[in-house]
Structure formats: C-alpha cells, structure tokens
Design a protein around this motif. Sequence first.
Motif, mmCIF file in Angstrom:
data_model
loop_
_atom_site.group_PDB
_atom_site.id
_atom_site.type_symbol
_atom_site.label_atom_id
_atom_site.label_comp_id
_atom_site.label_asym_id
_atom_site.label_seq_id
_atom_site.Cartn_x
_atom_site.Cartn_y
_atom_site.Cartn_z
ATOM 1 N N TYR A 94 0.803 -1.228 0.000
ATOM 2 C CA TYR A 94 0.000 0.000 0.000
ATOM 3 C C TYR A 94 0.840 1.286 0.000
ATOM 4 O O TYR A 94 0.411 2.302 -0.536
ATOM 5 N N LYS A 141 -1.176 9.202 3.806
ATOM 6 C CA LYS A 141 -1.514 10.338 2.959
ATOM 7 C C LYS A 141 -1.120 11.659 3.633
ATOM 8 O O LYS A 141 -1.183 11.795 4.849
ATOM 9 N N GLY A 178 -7.568 8.797 5.119
ATOM 10 C CA GLY A 178 -6.963 7.814 4.231
ATOM 11 C C GLY A 178 -6.926 8.202 2.771
ATOM 12 O O GLY A 178 -6.488 7.404 1.939
ATOM 13 N N VAL A 179 -7.358 9.424 2.428
ATOM 14 C CA VAL A 179 -7.244 9.902 1.044
ATOM 15 C C VAL A 179 -6.429 11.185 1.032
ATOM 16 O O VAL A 179 -6.219 11.810 2.061
ATOM 17 N N ASP A 183 -8.945 15.063 -1.942
ATOM 18 C CA ASP A 183 -9.758 13.975 -2.482
ATOM 19 C C ASP A 183 -10.923 13.568 -1.608
ATOM 20 O O ASP A 183 -11.603 12.586 -1.900
ATOM 21 N N GLU A 400 -12.254 -2.096 -4.037
ATOM 22 C CA GLU A 400 -11.992 -0.934 -4.881
ATOM 23 C C GLU A 400 -12.719 0.310 -4.372
ATOM 24 O O GLU A 400 -12.622 1.371 -4.976
ATOM 25 N N ILE A 403 -10.095 2.426 1.408
ATOM 26 C CA ILE A 403 -8.701 2.865 1.323
ATOM 27 C C ILE A 403 -7.738 1.679 1.366
ATOM 28 O O ILE A 403 -6.740 1.651 0.659
ATOM 29 N N TYR A 404 -8.021 0.690 2.205
ATOM 30 C CA TYR A 404 -7.247 -0.542 2.212
ATOM 31 C C TYR A 404 -7.968 -1.557 3.102
ATOM 32 O O TYR A 404 -8.827 -1.216 3.913
ATOM 33 N N ASN A 411 -12.442 5.362 -0.305
ATOM 34 C CA ASN A 411 -11.289 5.889 -1.021
ATOM 35 C C ASN A 411 -11.711 7.059 -1.914
ATOM 36 O O ASN A 411 -12.862 7.480 -1.910
ATOM 37 N N SER A 412 -10.758 7.580 -2.685
ATOM 38 C CA SER A 412 -11.027 8.752 -3.513
ATOM 39 C C SER A 412 -12.146 8.499 -4.525
ATOM 40 O O SER A 412 -12.976 9.373 -4.793
ATOM 41 N N LYS A 413 -12.164 7.293 -5.086
ATOM 42 C CA LYS A 413 -13.210 6.943 -6.054
ATOM 43 C C LYS A 413 -14.591 7.046 -5.421
ATOM 44 O O LYS A 413 -15.524 7.606 -6.014
#
Length: 449
Positions: A94, A141, A178-179, A183, A400, A403-404, A411-413
């Motif tokens: 990661y 981050k 975590g981003v 983001d 996906e 973050i992990y 996460n950013s997505k």
Amino acid sequence: MILSIFNFKNNVSDIKNIISKHNMTLCLYSVIYLILTYYLITSGIAEFNIIAFGGICLLSIFVIHKKYRSIYSIIFISGIVFLTVGEVYFRLNYFGLDGIRHFQRYIPTDAGDPLTYANIEHDNNSFTGLKTGSTGILKGKTFYVNNLGFRDKDRSFIKDNNTVRIIVCGSSTSMGSGVEQGDAYAGHLERILNENNKDPLINYEVINLAIAGYGMDDVINVLSTFGMKFDPDIILIDAYGWGKTGFHKTQEFKGNKVDLIKIILHRPYSEFFFVGAIANEFMLRIKERVINVSISKIKNFFMFDYERKIYKEIPIVDTRQFIILQSMSNYLAPEETINYYLDQINKIVSEKRVFLVALRPMKFFNEKLGVSSELVKLSQKYGFGLVDTYNEDYGSNEKEAIIYVGDRHPNSKTHKIYAESIYKTIMPSIEQIIKSNNKTIPKDLAELK
C-alpha cells in the motif's frame, strides 16, 4: 491412516492414534495459542486476565511436555513470523518502501481517538487540537492543517459577492481519512462545481470543517464557532455520527518510549496495519455475524416473557444503517436523538439552506442498506434537504471502494461518487441562491443540473 468400515481392529487403532495424548495436547496448545492471539490482536493487554491465563496454560504445556517443546516453539514462532511478514507485505503493497523506511509515520491510528497518535503536529491551544500550518502523514496520505486548524486549504472568513460558499461539517469520512488532501468529497465537489460553472464571475468554495472522531455535539460546536462566520449559502451536515456526544479534542502524545510501548500493548492495531486488518476483516466480522448473533438467539430463547416485553418497549437502533450509531441512551428513541440535534442545528443556521448528507458506509458493502426513516421524516420537519448516497453505483468489488483492507473508510473513487450525488441534489438550491442574491446568473443555467 485410512479408516475402513471393513476393518474394525485397524479403525480402533487409528482412532487411538488420532486421539493420542500427544495429538490432543498439541491441539489444545494450538487452540489456546489462537485464542490468545485473538485477544492480543483485538484488545491488547486490556483483557489482562484472559491473556495471563492463556499465557500460563501455554507455558505449563511447554514445561510439562519436554519431548515436544520443539513443535510448540515452531507453532509459537510461526505466529510471530506470520504477523511480521504480513505487516511488511501490507506496508510495501500500500505504501511502498517508504512505509518501511519511515515506519512510525505510517500508522493506522485507533478509531476511538483517530488523530492523537497520528504523525501530525498538535497544539492544545488550537480549537481542533491540531497545529495550524503544519503538515503530517495520516494513513499514508499527506495531511495539511490549515490556518484555522482543519484539514483543508487556508481559508478566509471574508466572502466575495459572487462567491457561492458551501461548508461541510462532519467526522473522519468527511475529513477524508486515508485519502489525499483534496480527495475528500468536499474537494471533489468544489472541483465539479467550478468545472461545470458557465459564468467565470461565479466562484464556488466548499470549505471542509470535518475532523476525525467528531460526534454531533462537536459538529454543532464547529458550526456555531466557525461555520457561520463563513456566511455559507449551503451547509452540508455529515449524518454519520448521530448519537456520539462529548466534545472530542485531540491531545498531543508527550510520553516517552515506555509509554508508547504501553499504548501499543493496549491497542496493537493503533500501530500495525496487518494486525488491524486481521481484527477488522476477519475476527471482528466473525464476532459480529456469528458469535453475537448466537448469543442473541440464546438470550431470546431463555428470556422470560416479562423481560421480553420490557425489551420490546426499548427502541432498538439498527447499527448496520450507520445513520444513527447509537441513541443518546438505551432508553431514548432514535427519532428523539435526531430531533435533538436537528433542533440545535436549526437554531444556529437561521435562514441558511441545510442538507443532511447520508453517506453510504463501506463497512457492509454487500448488504442492502437504506437511509433511516427517522432521518427522512425529521429532515422534512425542519425543512432540511437530504442527500441520499445509498443508491449510487459503487461497483461490485468492495476492495476498490475502500482505502485498504482493514480500514473501510471510502477511497477517492467513492468520495467522488459522494460528491456527484451531492452535486445533483443541491444544484436546484444553488440556482435559487444565485437568483435571489442577485449574483451574476450563469448562461444556460439548466445545463448545470
């Protein structure tokens, strides 16, 4: 060693070998070792009695059975090697080599006190407890603390006439745990608004006032102390931490290495990602879905009628929805909790437009969840808008969207999907604000929707 129904004598002999004193002791040692590891990972030495008892049992078996000490040693060492190799692999996967070279900069931080032991400078004189203008690392981050103590770029209370200003109040998800700095959904939203802006004279600002660990009392405090000074046109309230009370303020860790070791022993997954991943993704899920459910069924089976009647009168909050994590007490209805907070918010915001943002949690990615009915009903009562992000398309692979593994913060997505959902919901209100405030009206405003 193959059992056969046609050879009784061999079967008896094989069974005796299987349940031999050596095999049973080895099995007992392994089970105790796994249980001990479970408690060390999830609770550290907080469960000291269990840890001490398990340790004494393991030591006793090791001392008594001299002949098999090498096997017991291999089992014990294998567990330590597994956790060590797992931590190294996790960090390399990661965070790359930097996660190994600067081990202390890359720590997961404990969920109950998310910023205290993170690699971020603290200042107890600051409103948030974070040192203004400082830069650190949170979950791999970059974390920049702005001039007001929040994780955002530097901001000014002065507002231009042609600026449409939005503020975000909330906790770790809204902060963007975590981003990267920009983001979080606040940053995505600001970019989406300005990229779709048809009039260069109109400027959009989305100011992030969220801090990890904040409950609703904290959100209300931030809203009244900072938020209203920005003269916002729209206020976004992260409806995730309902029920959490008590003003949270990060405290700088000032202890020595001995104190740090004590912290690690009490909360191992506040320092180690792989340990946290095991605890959150495997052990705690088994506890939530198997052990707790089984205990609940046993209690229901043996519960007397009058007890069952009492429990039925106590409103139960569906924690899987995560719109309300917990009511203010076990005897306070969820709608009372929401009503209390919305009433406080309503007194602060005056005529400002407020949207409650129901963020789809990633913890139970594959389960069908929905917005709390109490939140819908009471948001209408107070005339607040409601952003429902539950029905958006987050894909089919939960890994996906987070973050992990081990930390299910989006996460950013996923943050971008949140932002697009918010954008669609608030655009009609922005259109009205621009018209009513006599700001420069963009051409083809309908295209912004």
